[in-house]
Scaffold this motif. Sequence first.
Motif, short mmCIF file in Angstrom:
data_model
loop_
_atom_site.label_atom_id
_atom_site.label_comp_id
_atom_site.label_asym_id
_atom_site.label_seq_id
_atom_site.Cartn_x
_atom_site.Cartn_y
_atom_site.Cartn_z
N GLU A 5 55.13 -29.74 88.73
CA GLU A 5 55.40 -28.74 87.70
C GLU A 5 54.92 -29.21 86.32
O GLU A 5 55.28 -30.28 85.84
N GLY A 6 54.05 -28.40 85.69
CA GLY A 6 53.59 -28.66 84.34
C GLY A 6 52.48 -29.69 84.21
O GLY A 6 51.94 -29.87 83.12
N LYS A 7 52.12 -30.36 85.29
CA LYS A 7 51.04 -31.35 85.20
C LYS A 7 49.69 -30.66 85.03
O LYS A 7 49.44 -29.61 85.62
N VAL A 8 48.82 -31.25 84.22
CA VAL A 8 47.47 -30.73 84.02
C VAL A 8 46.54 -31.52 84.94
O VAL A 8 46.47 -32.74 84.88
N VAL A 9 45.84 -30.77 85.80
CA VAL A 9 45.04 -31.38 86.86
C VAL A 9 43.59 -30.92 86.75
O VAL A 9 43.32 -29.76 86.45
N ILE A 10 42.67 -31.84 87.02
CA ILE A 10 41.26 -31.49 87.17
C ILE A 10 40.86 -31.75 88.62
O ILE A 10 41.14 -32.82 89.16
N GLY A 82 46.82 -35.09 83.34
CA GLY A 82 47.68 -36.04 84.05
C GLY A 82 47.18 -36.43 85.42
O GLY A 82 47.60 -37.45 85.97
N VAL A 83 46.28 -35.61 85.98
CA VAL A 83 45.79 -35.88 87.34
C VAL A 83 44.30 -35.53 87.41
O VAL A 83 43.89 -34.47 86.92
N LEU A 84 43.52 -36.41 88.00
CA LEU A 84 42.12 -36.14 88.28
C LEU A 84 41.89 -36.30 89.78
O LEU A 84 42.17 -37.34 90.35
N VAL A 85 41.37 -35.23 90.41
CA VAL A 85 41.01 -35.27 91.82
C VAL A 85 39.49 -35.21 91.92
O VAL A 85 38.88 -34.16 91.74
N ASN A 86 38.89 -36.36 92.17
CA ASN A 86 37.43 -36.44 92.34
C ASN A 86 37.10 -36.05 93.77
O ASN A 86 37.06 -36.89 94.67
N ASN A 87 36.86 -34.76 93.95
CA ASN A 87 36.68 -34.21 95.30
C ASN A 87 35.23 -33.90 95.64
O ASN A 87 34.85 -33.89 96.81
N GLY A 132 49.05 -41.28 84.36
CA GLY A 132 48.39 -40.28 85.21
C GLY A 132 48.07 -40.81 86.59
O GLY A 132 48.38 -41.95 86.93
N SER A 133 47.43 -39.95 87.35
CA SER A 133 47.06 -40.28 88.72
C SER A 133 45.62 -39.88 88.97
O SER A 133 45.25 -38.71 88.83
N ILE A 134 44.79 -40.85 89.32
CA ILE A 134 43.40 -40.61 89.71
C ILE A 134 43.34 -40.64 91.24
O ILE A 134 43.77 -41.62 91.86
N ILE A 135 42.81 -39.57 91.82
CA ILE A 135 42.74 -39.45 93.28
C ILE A 135 41.28 -39.28 93.66
O ILE A 135 40.67 -38.25 93.36
N ASN A 136 40.71 -40.28 94.29
CA ASN A 136 39.30 -40.26 94.66
C ASN A 136 39.16 -39.98 96.15
O ASN A 136 39.69 -40.73 96.98
N ILE A 137 38.46 -38.89 96.48
CA ILE A 137 38.27 -38.56 97.88
C ILE A 137 37.12 -39.39 98.45
O ILE A 137 35.96 -39.20 98.10
N SER A 138 37.48 -40.33 99.29
CA SER A 138 36.50 -41.15 99.99
C SER A 138 36.36 -40.59 101.40
O SER A 138 36.20 -39.38 101.58
N ASN A 216 47.98 -31.81 101.26
CA ASN A 216 49.35 -32.32 101.19
C ASN A 216 49.38 -33.76 100.69
O ASN A 216 50.27 -34.16 99.93
N LEU A 217 48.40 -34.56 101.12
CA LEU A 217 48.31 -35.94 100.65
C LEU A 217 47.90 -36.00 99.19
O LEU A 217 48.43 -36.81 98.41
N VAL A 218 46.97 -35.14 98.80
CA VAL A 218 46.59 -35.03 97.38
C VAL A 218 47.82 -34.70 96.54
O VAL A 218 48.06 -35.30 95.48
N LEU A 219 48.60 -33.74 96.99
CA LEU A 219 49.81 -33.34 96.27
C LEU A 219 50.77 -34.51 96.12
O LEU A 219 51.33 -34.74 95.03
N HIS A 220 50.96 -35.27 97.18
CA HIS A 220 51.87 -36.42 97.12
C HIS A 220 51.40 -37.43 96.08
O HIS A 220 52.19 -37.92 95.26
N LEU A 221 50.11 -37.74 96.07
CA LEU A 221 49.58 -38.72 95.12
C LEU A 221 49.57 -38.18 93.70
O LEU A 221 49.64 -38.95 92.73
N ALA A 222 49.46 -36.87 93.54
CA ALA A 222 49.49 -36.26 92.21
C ALA A 222 50.90 -36.23 91.64
O ALA A 222 51.09 -36.23 90.41
#
Length: 243
Positions: A5-10, A82-87, A132-138, A216-222
Amino acid sequence: MGRVEGKVVIVTGGTGGMGESHVKKLIHEGAKVVFTDLDKEAGKALQEKMGERSLFIQQDVTDSDSWNKVIAEAEHHFGPVGVLVNNAGINYSAAIEVFPEEEYDRVIEVNQKAIFLGMRAVVSSMKKAGGGSIINISSIGGIRGRLESIAYSASKFAVTGMTKVAALELGKYQIRANSIHPSLVNTGMFSESSGGNAVASDRPLGRVLTKEEVSNLVLHLASDESSYTTGAECVIDGGLTAR
């Protein structure tokens, strides 16, 4: 309240496949999501569908100037990131002896360099956010070899290493960095293909991964649920690499 809730995500590569699934999941759980892609038409259509908590920006992830624009637009519309998802990612398949140099360079640019550019650009904004949380899709191709994918495997192994460096350097700012390693993801086209059952049978769970499970895993890490998880290789492959 949603889990983010309220997090800014890319989210990069956000107009189709796993990226679109990530965007929908994160918005459903309360995030404000800036998503990027080269496909302007698809991006605008998804933004219209997802509403005011979404913002599409056309982006070439290999262009460093574009990252500055994306971060600035995100802050202007929603606040610090707050969150970056490098997808975003691509592949090219060929045997080593005939692999075109230009295709090797292109895969490395999109799959590896773009992740470096994104992480570098987002740090100052995450500092403003207080962490924040950086999530890199490998990929599982980032922890074991894959036939006819010399560039893809090289890029995904690099993502694994870069993520660990980011975790070490950025932890003091309460910025976490983790990589996700999916096996082949089930799509409508793949599930109907003749090879689908053979691929599924190779996994201990006996089925192919869905894009929603990756989201779902992205959500958990975010979310703050993973507040002590950083530098991790989060494998999601139905037990395939346990063999």
